[in-house]
Structures are given as C-alpha cells and as structure tokens.
Enzyme design. Structure first.
Site, mmCIF file in Angstrom:
data_model
loop_
_atom_site.group_PDB
_atom_site.id
_atom_site.type_symbol
_atom_site.label_atom_id
_atom_site.label_comp_id
_atom_site.label_asym_id
_atom_site.label_seq_id
_atom_site.Cartn_x
_atom_site.Cartn_y
_atom_site.Cartn_z
ATOM 1 N N HIS A 1 -5.194 -1.427 -1.222
ATOM 2 C CA HIS A 1 -5.653 -0.283 -0.418
ATOM 3 C C HIS A 1 -5.282 1.081 -0.988
ATOM 4 O O HIS A 1 -5.733 2.099 -0.491
ATOM 5 C CB HIS A 1 -5.114 -0.375 1.011
ATOM 6 C CG HIS A 1 -3.683 0.054 1.142
ATOM 7 N ND1 HIS A 1 -2.627 -0.774 0.857
ATOM 8 C CD2 HIS A 1 -3.129 1.242 1.511
ATOM 9 C CE1 HIS A 1 -1.497 -0.125 1.049
ATOM 10 N NE2 HIS A 1 -1.757 1.098 1.444
HETATM 11 C C1 UD1 Z 1 -2.681 5.537 4.588
HETATM 12 C C2 UD1 Z 1 -1.458 6.190 3.942
HETATM 13 C C3 UD1 Z 1 -0.828 5.204 2.980
HETATM 14 C C4 UD1 Z 1 -0.512 3.889 3.659
HETATM 15 C C5 UD1 Z 1 -1.767 3.355 4.364
HETATM 16 C C6 UD1 Z 1 -1.390 2.150 5.181
HETATM 17 C C7 UD1 Z 1 -1.622 8.622 3.620
HETATM 18 C C8 UD1 Z 1 -1.856 9.690 2.645
HETATM 19 N N1 UD1 Z 1 -1.845 7.369 3.169
HETATM 20 O O1 UD1 Z 1 -3.612 5.274 3.566
HETATM 21 O O2 UD1 Z 1 0.387 5.745 2.488
HETATM 22 O O3 UD1 Z 1 -0.093 2.975 2.702
HETATM 23 O O4 UD1 Z 1 -2.286 4.361 5.248
HETATM 24 O O5 UD1 Z 1 -2.489 1.366 5.471
HETATM 25 O O6 UD1 Z 1 -1.250 8.876 4.733
HETATM 26 N N2 UD1 Z 1 -10.402 3.979 7.492
HETATM 27 C C9 UD1 Z 1 -11.200 3.284 8.372
HETATM 28 N N3 UD1 Z 1 -10.641 2.913 9.558
HETATM 29 C C10 UD1 Z 1 -9.378 3.201 9.923
HETATM 30 C C11 UD1 Z 1 -8.594 3.925 9.017
HETATM 31 C C12 UD1 Z 1 -9.114 4.300 7.791
HETATM 32 O O7 UD1 Z 1 -12.353 2.990 8.092
HETATM 33 O O8 UD1 Z 1 -8.935 2.813 11.032
HETATM 34 C C13 UD1 Z 1 -10.983 4.350 6.174
HETATM 35 C C14 UD1 Z 1 -11.682 5.721 6.200
HETATM 36 O O9 UD1 Z 1 -12.781 5.634 5.349
HETATM 37 C C15 UD1 Z 1 -10.631 6.619 5.575
HETATM 38 C C16 UD1 Z 1 -9.943 5.693 4.579
HETATM 39 O O10 UD1 Z 1 -9.932 4.417 5.206
HETATM 40 O O11 UD1 Z 1 -11.164 7.758 4.948
HETATM 41 C C17 UD1 Z 1 -8.519 6.106 4.229
HETATM 42 O O12 UD1 Z 1 -7.717 6.222 5.409
HETATM 43 P P1 UD1 Z 1 -6.411 7.140 5.401
HETATM 44 O O13 UD1 Z 1 -5.675 6.974 6.672
HETATM 45 O O14 UD1 Z 1 -6.762 8.512 4.997
HETATM 46 O O15 UD1 Z 1 -5.569 6.564 4.204
HETATM 47 P P2 UD1 Z 1 -5.121 5.067 3.900
HETATM 48 O O16 UD1 Z 1 -5.743 4.655 2.630
HETATM 49 O O17 UD1 Z 1 -5.321 4.220 5.093
HETATM 50 N N1 UDP Z 2 -0.658 -5.911 7.303
HETATM 51 C C1 UDP Z 2 -1.286 -6.535 8.366
HETATM 52 N N2 UDP Z 2 -2.582 -6.936 8.209
HETATM 53 C C2 UDP Z 2 -3.272 -6.742 7.052
HETATM 54 C C3 UDP Z 2 -2.623 -6.106 5.972
HETATM 55 C C4 UDP Z 2 -1.316 -5.683 6.128
HETATM 56 O O1 UDP Z 2 -0.681 -6.736 9.415
HETATM 57 O O2 UDP Z 2 -4.447 -7.139 6.990
HETATM 58 C C5 UDP Z 2 0.732 -5.472 7.448
HETATM 59 C C6 UDP Z 2 1.652 -5.996 6.391
HETATM 60 O O3 UDP Z 2 2.138 -7.263 6.749
HETATM 61 C C7 UDP Z 2 2.725 -4.939 6.355
HETATM 62 C C8 UDP Z 2 1.959 -3.668 6.627
HETATM 63 O O4 UDP Z 2 0.760 -4.064 7.276
HETATM 64 O O5 UDP Z 2 3.675 -5.129 7.359
HETATM 65 C C9 UDP Z 2 1.676 -2.971 5.346
HETATM 66 O O6 UDP Z 2 0.731 -1.981 5.554
HETATM 67 P P1 UDP Z 2 -0.164 -1.382 4.390
HETATM 68 O O7 UDP Z 2 -0.263 -2.359 3.282
HETATM 69 O O8 UDP Z 2 -1.404 -0.923 5.023
HETATM 70 O O9 UDP Z 2 0.634 -0.078 3.967
HETATM 71 P P2 UDP Z 2 1.925 0.246 3.089
HETATM 72 O O10 UDP Z 2 3.025 -0.661 3.471
HETATM 73 O O11 UDP Z 2 1.520 0.111 1.652
HETATM 74 O O12 UDP Z 2 2.176 1.681 3.411
#
Ligand code: UD1
Ligand code: UDP
Length: 390
Positions: free
Chosen positions: A222
């Site tokens: 991701h």
């Molecule tokens: C964010 C965090 C990242 C974390 C991740 C956990 C920042 C800068 N990044 O990244 O550190 O590891 O969350 O998962 O805060 N989207 C959807 N539905 C949702 C949420 C997101 O479709 O419910 C899509 C949208 O297209 C959005 C993209 O995902 O633009 C990115 O979402 P965003 O929250 O900006 O960053 P993450 O990649 O989720």
């Molecule tokens: N996780 C989850 N379902 C998923 C993917 C991840 O419950 O489909 C959980 C995972 O077990 C961990 C957390 O989400 O506890 C990690 O989140 P993510 O990978 O989105 O972000 P990061 O830890 O890199 O910030």
C-alpha cells in the site's frame, strides 16, 4: 483526583487498531482514572478500512467523525487541523493521544500543541531516515511537539536521544521539557489479545479462501512508493506470481484500495492476468481477526506495511519487505525480515532462501510483554498526579 479526559485521535486503519489497545486497557484497568473521547478524522472511510475495526475490536464509536476523506497532503491535513481544533476548543481535554505517523497524527500534533494541550505520542522515535516518505516528516514533526513520547523499541528510543530528547528530564513535563519512555509495542498487546479469538471466530476463513495452512504467501502492498510507481508495482507482482506458480503456493493479497485503483486503472492487463491465475487471490482489505489468521497460518509474508512487518515477527513468520529501508530495524538485524526494495532478483533470492532454508529462525521478544497499553496509561496518570502534587 478527577478523571483525566483524553482525546484519542485516529484516522487511518492501523490507528484504529492501535487505539483499541488503549481503549481496552482503560475499560479493564483504568475506568476510574480516564474518560476517553475518540476523534476520527475520516482519513480512512471505506467500511473495510474503518467501521469494521470499531465493530470487531469493540471500540466505542467515534464521538466525532470529521469526515475529511481523501485529498492531497496539504488539503487533507489542513482540513483535519481545522476540525480537530474545533473539537479541542469544545471538549477542552487534559491531553491528546496520537498514534504513529499518518497525516491524522500530524494534524493532531499541530492542532493540539498550538492550543497548548499536552501531546502524547505513541510509537514515537521511529525513523526510516528517508525524508521523501510523508510518514517520516509526520513522525519527526509530531515527536518534536510532544510532551510524553512512548518509543516502542530500543532503536526508536535511541533515535529520540540522538535528536536531543533527554531521558533524565524530571516533572513537570511540558512541550519544552518532554519525557521519553522505552515501552513495548501496543500492537503486540493487540495481536496477543486477539490471536485466540481469531481462531475461534474466523474458523472457516482459510478454507473459504481455499488456503492450505503453511502453504500460502500473504502479500500486502500500500505504500505510495510502490502503488504510484507502476513499474515497481508491476515488477513486484509479476515476480511474486511466477514464484507462486513455480513453488505451487497460493498468494493471498488483501489489497488496500489505492493499490486496487492503480492496478485497475494503470495496469489493467496485469490485473486481468492476475485475476485469471489460479495461484493468485486478490481480495479487498480484511478485518483484523481475518488478518491475524492469515498471518498466523501462512508460510511467508511479503509486505511494505509497517504493522504487518511486526506482526510477521509476533507470529514467527519470515518477512520480505518491499522497501529500501525500515523503521523496525531489529527485524532485519535478526535476519527474519529482508529488505528487497522492488528488485525482482532480490525478491526471488530472499523468497527462495526462506522457503528452502533448513535454518531454524529465532524470534526474540523485541516488543514488550503484551501490557504496553497499561504501562502507557499508568505513566499518563502519574504525570497528572505529579502535576497536582507539585
Ligand atoms: C495512510 C498513511 C500511511 C499508512 C496507511 C495505512 C499518510 C500520509 N499515509 O496511507 O502512513 O501506512 O494510511 O493504511 O497518512 N482510499 C480509499 N478508501 C479509504 C481510504 C483511502 O479508497 O477508506 C484510497 C483513496 O484513493 C486515497 C488513497 O487510498 O486517495 C490513499 O489514502 P490516504 O489515506 O491518503 O493514504 P494511505 O495510502 O491510506
Ligand atoms: N490489516 C488489516 N487488514 C488488511 C490489511 C492490514 O486488518 O487487509 C492490519 C494489519 O494486520 C496491521 C495494520 O492493519 O495491524 C497495518 O496497517 P497498514 O498496513 O494499512 O499500515 P501501516 O502499518 O503500514 O501504517
């Protein structure tokens, strides 16, 4: 002493999961001491990225949902700051708790510190030393406006010291006289707490997915560095698909919505090819209990997630990390995680070495005793008790 009113700020999936450890510890050990208000920024909003965790992990529904949603970094963060500031002015909490390194963390840190509310940062001190990552900027800035900083690992604690934080500071703690602690990791608390429950509540999940214990690969991707660079994404997925076919192991990929969007819009041919392949199972994000089950029973994990890297360790699985660097360096030093960037040759080499290796891997207890949330809450309580007695 009056109850301490904490404002818990969450927004992204892992923060909701992390907050469940604090909520649970308040309910079971500190219900007299703390009143908890939950603010959800709305950074994540799809059911499977947000609501599912409140339901499954029995966290109180957010008292406030700012509904910010997806946007560019500046726009998203500024909308969060505005919303959080309004809640702070209304609720006037004693302190604000922040988790990790997302834009929701940074927004909470800025809004709270400018209004002089003590910031408590859980997962402080982690560094990748790569400032091109948005998370690295968020972490550094959040740490430097915090009053209590809870570092989950030795490396994180040392990073704070090398940035000038002093472990010997004595109370009263303030933004100018912060206190740093070496704790464990609250995600270890969670994984230990929910592991048994996952086996019971999700008993049929593996067979529903046609997965055989110890004979599948769990993959999550991701990070923007992988999802938005389609050459990297393509190389990773093509390499993993061929490794799965050659080794007769299924790949299960619960994919973040941003990865699915990249695949469907920019790599449609590859997406169709993966969807047709009997070795590849692409599914939407799963619940935390389902994720634990997938982690506990797989052969090997391939990920760019911070949380999933650690969980590979909790469940004693080797981990291939699709990044150049990691904040969880103890895993790499221990040899149970390998940094492969997105390099097909490195992915292949480390994957084959893990699955064919006769070596028994060791998984030492780097992340505490499963009671980190209690430790943190106790220290917060002590801070307020000391303040009253000074
Ligand atoms: C964010 C965090 C990242 C974390 C991740 C956990 C920042 C800068 N990044 O990244 O550190 O590891 O969350 O998962 O805060 N989207 C959807 N539905 C949702 C949420 C997101 O479709 O419910 C899509 C949208 O297209 C959005 C993209 O995902 O633009 C990115 O979402 P965003 O929250 O900006 O960053 P993450 O990649 O989720
Ligand atoms: N996780 C989850 N379902 C998923 C993917 C991840 O419950 O489909 C959980 C995972 O077990 C961990 C957390 O989400 O506890 C990690 O989140 P993510 O990978 O989105 O972000 P990061 O830890 O890199 O910030």
């Amino acid at each position: 002493m009056q109850q301490i009113k904490i404002l818990n700020i969450v927004g992204a999936r892992p923060q909701i999961i992390k907050a469940s450890a604090i909520s649970r510890a308040i309910r079971t050990h500190f219900s007299k001491d703390f009143a908890e208000i939950i603010v959800h920024t709305g950074q994540h909003y799809d059911k499977e990225m947000s609501a599912i965790f409140f339901d499954e992990l029995e966290i109180h529904k957010p008292h406030y949902n700012l509904g910010v949603g997806s946007a560019s970094h500046g726009r998203q963060t500024s909308m969060m700051i505005t919303g959080i500031e309004e809640v702070l002015l209304k609720e006037k909490p004693d302190c604000v708790i922040l988790y990790g390194d997302t834009n929701s963390t940074l927004a909470g840190a800025l809004a709270a510190s400018k209004l002089h509310y003590p910031v408590i940062h859980i997962e402080a001190g982690l560094r990748s030393f790569n400032k091109s990552m948005p998370e690295e900027l968020n972490r550094i800035m959040s740490d430097h406006v915090s009053t209590l900083l809870f570092a989950p690992t030795n490396a994180a604690f040392k990073n704070l010291m090398s940035e000038g934080f002093k472990p010997e500071n004595s109370p009263p703690y303030t933004i100018s006289n912060p206190k740093i602690y070496l704790t464990g990791d609250i995600m270890y608390d969670n994984s230990m707490f929910f592991a048994g429950l996952a086996e019971k509540k999700k008993a049929g999940f593996l067979s529903d997915m046609s997965l055989e214990r110890d004979n599948y690969v769990l993959v999550t991707i991701h990070r923007d560095s992988n999802t938005d660079d389609i050459l990297r994404l393509k190389e990773i997925l093509v390499t993993l698909k061929s490794l799965a076919e050659e080794n007769n192991m299924k790949l299960i990929m619960p994919l973040h919505p941003r990865t699915i969007v990249s695949l469907k819009t920019r790599l449609k041919e590859l997406y169709d090819d993966l969807s047709r392949c009997s070795y590849v199972i692409i599914i939407p994000p799963v619940s935390f209990l389902e994720m634990i089950l997938l982690e506990k029973n797989c052969r090997i994990i391939v990920t760019d997630s911070g949380g999933v890297q650690k969980e590979s360790h909790f469940f004693k699985k080797p981990c291939i990390v699709l990044r150049k660097e990691t904040e969880w360096i103890e895993l790499v030093k221990n040899g149970t995680a390998k940094l492969v960037d997105a390099d097909p040759l490195m992915i292949r080499r480390e994957f084959l070495s893990y699955i064919n290796s006769p070596d028994v891997l060791e998984y030492p207890g780097f992340y505490g005793d499963g009671k980190t949330a209690e430790f943190i809450l106790n220290e917060i309580r002590l801070m307020f008790e000391k303040e009253l007695s000074l």
